[in-house]
Structures are given as structure tokens and as C-alpha cells.
Write an enzyme that holds these catalytic residues in place. Sequence first.
Site, mmCIF file in Angstrom:
data_model
loop_
_atom_site.group_PDB
_atom_site.id
_atom_site.type_symbol
_atom_site.label_atom_id
_atom_site.label_comp_id
_atom_site.label_asym_id
_atom_site.label_seq_id
_atom_site.Cartn_x
_atom_site.Cartn_y
_atom_site.Cartn_z
ATOM 1 N N HIS A 22 0.815 -1.229 0.000
ATOM 2 C CA HIS A 22 0.000 0.000 0.000
ATOM 3 C C HIS A 22 0.843 1.272 0.000
ATOM 4 C CE1 HIS A 22 0.499 -0.451 4.376
ATOM 5 N NE2 HIS A 22 0.397 0.853 4.401
ATOM 6 N N ASP A 38 8.889 -7.432 8.061
ATOM 7 C CA ASP A 38 7.593 -6.761 8.074
ATOM 8 C C ASP A 38 7.610 -5.436 7.305
ATOM 9 O OD1 ASP A 38 4.856 -6.692 9.004
ATOM 10 O OD2 ASP A 38 5.450 -5.040 10.322
ATOM 11 N N LYS A 84 0.390 5.561 -2.306
ATOM 12 C CA LYS A 84 0.340 6.904 -1.723
ATOM 13 C C LYS A 84 0.576 7.962 -2.802
ATOM 14 C CE LYS A 84 1.588 5.521 2.932
ATOM 15 N NZ LYS A 84 0.386 5.998 3.620
ATOM 16 N N HIS A 128 8.022 -2.417 2.073
ATOM 17 C CA HIS A 128 7.798 -0.968 1.961
ATOM 18 C C HIS A 128 9.081 -0.167 1.721
ATOM 19 C CE1 HIS A 128 3.917 -2.096 3.271
ATOM 20 N NE2 HIS A 128 4.155 -2.110 4.550
ATOM 21 N N LYS A 141 9.246 0.559 15.776
ATOM 22 C CA LYS A 141 8.004 0.762 16.525
ATOM 23 C C LYS A 141 8.307 1.492 17.821
ATOM 24 C CE LYS A 141 5.389 -2.897 14.499
ATOM 25 N NZ LYS A 141 4.481 -2.012 13.787
ATOM 26 N N GLU A 186 7.078 4.445 13.567
ATOM 27 C CA GLU A 186 5.737 4.265 14.122
ATOM 28 C C GLU A 186 5.772 4.540 15.619
ATOM 29 O OE1 GLU A 186 3.498 0.781 12.016
ATOM 30 O OE2 GLU A 186 5.528 0.121 12.435
#
Length: 484
Positions: free
Chosen positions: A178, A235, A182, A240, A331, A216
Site C-alpha cells: 500500500h 515486516d 500513496k 515498503h 516501533k 511508528e
Amino acid sequence: MVSRVIPVEEFDLVIFGGTGDLARRKILPGLFRRFLSGQMPEGSRIIGAARGEMDSEGYREMIREAIAEFGGDEAKDKDGLAKFIDQLHYVTVDAKGDGGWKELHDLIRFDVINAFYFSVAPSLFGDLAQRLHSNKIADRKSRVVVEKPFGRDLETAKALNATLAKHFKEDQIYRIDHYLGKETVQNLMAVRFGNMLFEPLWNNHYVDHIQITVAETVGVGGRGAYYDNAGAMRDMVQNHLMQLLCLIAMEPPAVFDADAVRDEKLKVIRALQPIDPHHIVRGQYEAAKKSPSYREDAENPKSFTESFIALRCEIANWRWAGVPFYLRTGKKLRARTSEIAVVFKDIGHSIFPGDEKRHRNILAIQLQPNEGMQLQVTIKEPGPGGMRLIDVPLDMTFADALGPDAEDSTDAYERLIMDVIRGNQTLFMRGDEVEAAWAWTDPLIEGWQERNDVPKLYEQGSAGPEDAMMMLHREDRKWREIKE
Ligand SMILES: NC(=O)c1ccc[n+]([C@@H]2O[C@H](COP(=O)([O-])OP(=O)(O)OC[C@H]3O[C@@H](n4cnc5c(N)ncnc54)[C@H](OP(=O)(O)O)[C@@H]3O)[C@@H](O)[C@H]2O)c1
């Protein structure tokens, strides 16, 4: 400036896993927004499919609630919502069983575009693909959309590709990342290849280094079991961050079409050099006052999985030889932000006394939370007091120049689903790209496993472990600040 919405052709979209988290939180609210904008034709239908026993009325109610929760302001449009909900259907289907497939076959229209979204665990892809074929639901014109994770290493990715290839050709398979949906990612290509200004500077003569940060603030929360088996490398980096790296580093494709763009991206991945172990920093967030540590979140007190990673990599080709690309993601960091920064070299000689060449141009491309671009330029500080230089950001977000309509609120998922219906694969990963990305990441992961590398602890709300800062300090460089 008026935004132009071009309706797609009429379609039937089957969402396997249509009752799952992704479908309720992202896919259906996104489709609803496309419906309201006039892009989804009224005759089109969305068919939820999962094992749960319910009828279409029950499914409509479920999705009405999901849109109320996740659909934002648009969910207040009651008339629009009622019309959209009318276009939903539901079939009880088990990917691993025979029930429901005949009903699905009878529901599907074969004279409109058919797409099948596999929003289920990858272990079910093979069963779904096989049953779509044996029940004569999918044909050569159908499209399938698959979600990440696409494998957990080269071997599993190859197996998944082979499974899909048994029933679908590559031009029917849409692997979603995804990040590629963008607006700013597409704008990056427009800025690079639509202007004379940047491309001549886009190489090792003028670029000092490039930073890609995806930070994040959330922890691994409810995804602990999955995440602990993956880590930040699998991940986030393998998909990405590597996709962003490809778009920033690739050669200009001859034309803007799916295979030309993906060929160039693939060349970047293949030119990536192996990484020296001291150019990899892995981290784990420690406990804070009221917030558990990574190991507690993952419910694995002995976990060596990284919730943060920083890497320094190089691309061995004429354009980029010697230019470091610094990638980091993690994270529980200070802010939620995704940014690519192209840091240009110092000027060759300063004519301004006392200035000592301290100024650098930086093109910063923000992907979230606020999509936009800024070019840092050096100017004279206004007012008296001599020739003092300051760096100011030149905002290239275009909203001011193009008016409020230019602020496109289209979410990445909805943009990509419309691309599936249009049959445009440019923003989807090709099978060989995914495999090449794993072929590069696998040895790095195996390397730290063999070395029994223990992730460094970092404070929640920080910018990651100290070692990540040191990695750049050693080279007289500095990470960009992590801020919204
Ligand atoms: N959630 C996210 O934000 C996110 C983000 C990126 C990627 N993904 C990926 O997207 C996929 C779906 O994720 P999710 O979070 O939506 O998972 P989820 O909430 O666990 O939903 C799984 C869905 O699959 C259905 N399902 C399970 N077994 C089935 C079977 N044998 N036959 C037919 N349907 C079956 C479930 O319904 P029943 O149990 O009723 O069958 C449910 O609708 C996963 O591959 C995930 O890795 C998710």
C-alpha cells in the site's frame, strides 16, 4: 483546479476474508469513498466471502457498522451509504471446503470485470486459486489481489508465486504494497521524471546520501505472535522500504507503464550490495512506566526479534556508486512519520566569510502523516547585519498553488483497488521483484541469526538505539529528526 474522477468500468469484486480486519478497516471504507466520489459505477458489486454463516443482509449490517467506525466524515452521508450498502452481497465459502462455491459461481457476472481480493492468510492462496478455477469462477480475464506478507523468505515467496502461477498469469496478479498507492509516491515519479531540474543532480556527483525513515509510535500490540516471527526486516524493510528505495534510485523508464517501471525497480534491487554487519543496527523497545517492553508485547521473554532496524546500503551502479542509502524503521518511536530525504552535497567553495560551507540542500518527501515535499534551500537571512545565510524549506506540497481540490484524500488502498479494476499493474509488485528483494534480505537475516546477534534496547518515544545514531556519526552525518 477541479479534481477529475474517471469512473472505472462496471465490476464484481469478491473479497475473500470480507469479514476480516483489513476488509472492515481499509478495503470497504475505501471502496465506499470511491463510490461517493463517483468512481465506482452503481451497477458494480462487492461480494464478501468467508466461512462465517450470515446472509447478505447480515453482511450489509456488519459493513455499515465498519464504515461508521472507520469511514471518517464521509460515513455521515446516509443516502450515499444506503446506496453503497445495497451493492454488497455475501457468500459463505470455505477456502478449504466445497461449500459455497456454486453459490459464488451463480452470483458472479461474467460480462463485467471480475476481481478476487485474497484478504486471508497466505496459506489459503493456493486453495482459493485452485477452487476458483475448478468451479469455473475465474478465467483468463480475472484479476487476483494478494496481500503482504508475500512469503517470509525467498523459498516461501517462490512457492507462493508458483502456487498462483498454476492458475493465473503474471498479468492477472496484483501484489499489494500500500505504500506504492500513496499520492506522494506517484508525485515522486512526477517530480523526478517530469522536471528538468532534479534529474541532472540525481546521482553520486551531487547527492551525498539518502535517508528513508518509516517510524511508528505504536508497538506490536495484538500482532505480537505474527510480528515476533517476522521482525522489522521482514515486516517493513523487505517490502515498503525497499519499494521506496527502488523508486528513488531507479533509472528513468522509457515509458510510464507497468513493466517498464518494474524492470527498472528490479535492476535497483539486483544492484544492492551485501551489507557489512556493522552497518546493521537492530533494536527492541524496553519497558516504559505504563507500557510493556517488546518482549512482553510479543509474549516471548527470550525474543531476539527486532522492533527497530537501521541499515546502510549501497547500490553498485554508475549512478549511485559510493552513495550511502540509510534505511530505518521501528516501533514505539518518537513520532509517526514516513520520509525520504535526498541530502545533496556541500557546495564546493563558499564565498561568504564565516559560512564554512555549512549549508546543504535537502529534498524531503513526506509520505505520512502529511503527504508533501519540501526543498531546503539556503538564502540570506532577511534584514541588516551582513551576509548571514539560513536554510529555509521551500514547500512543494502544491496545495497552495493548486487550491483545495488538489488535496487528494484518496487513501492508498482505494487508489490501488481502482487500479486493479483499470488493469494497471504499475503500482503493484511483480513476482520477480518480490523474489529479488528476498534474495537480498535472506542472507542479512541468516547472518545475524548465525552471529546470535542480540538487539540493542531503546527507550520508547526515542529515535531508536544509540548505535543507530553512531552509525551515521562515524561518517560525519546525522539522521533527520523524527517528527510529525
Ligand atoms: N489487517 C491489516 O491491517 C493487514 C495489513 C496488511 C496485510 N494484511 C494481510 O491481509 C490478510 C487478512 O488480514 P486480516 O487482518 O483481515 O485477518 P483477519 O482479521 O484474521 O481476517 C481473516 C479473514 O479470512 C476469513 N477466513 C479465514 N479462514 C478462511 C477460510 N478457510 N475460508 C474462507 N475465509 C476464511 C475470516 O473469516 P472466517 O473466519 O469467518 O472464515 C476473515 O474474514 C492477511 O494475509 C494479513 O497478513 C492485513
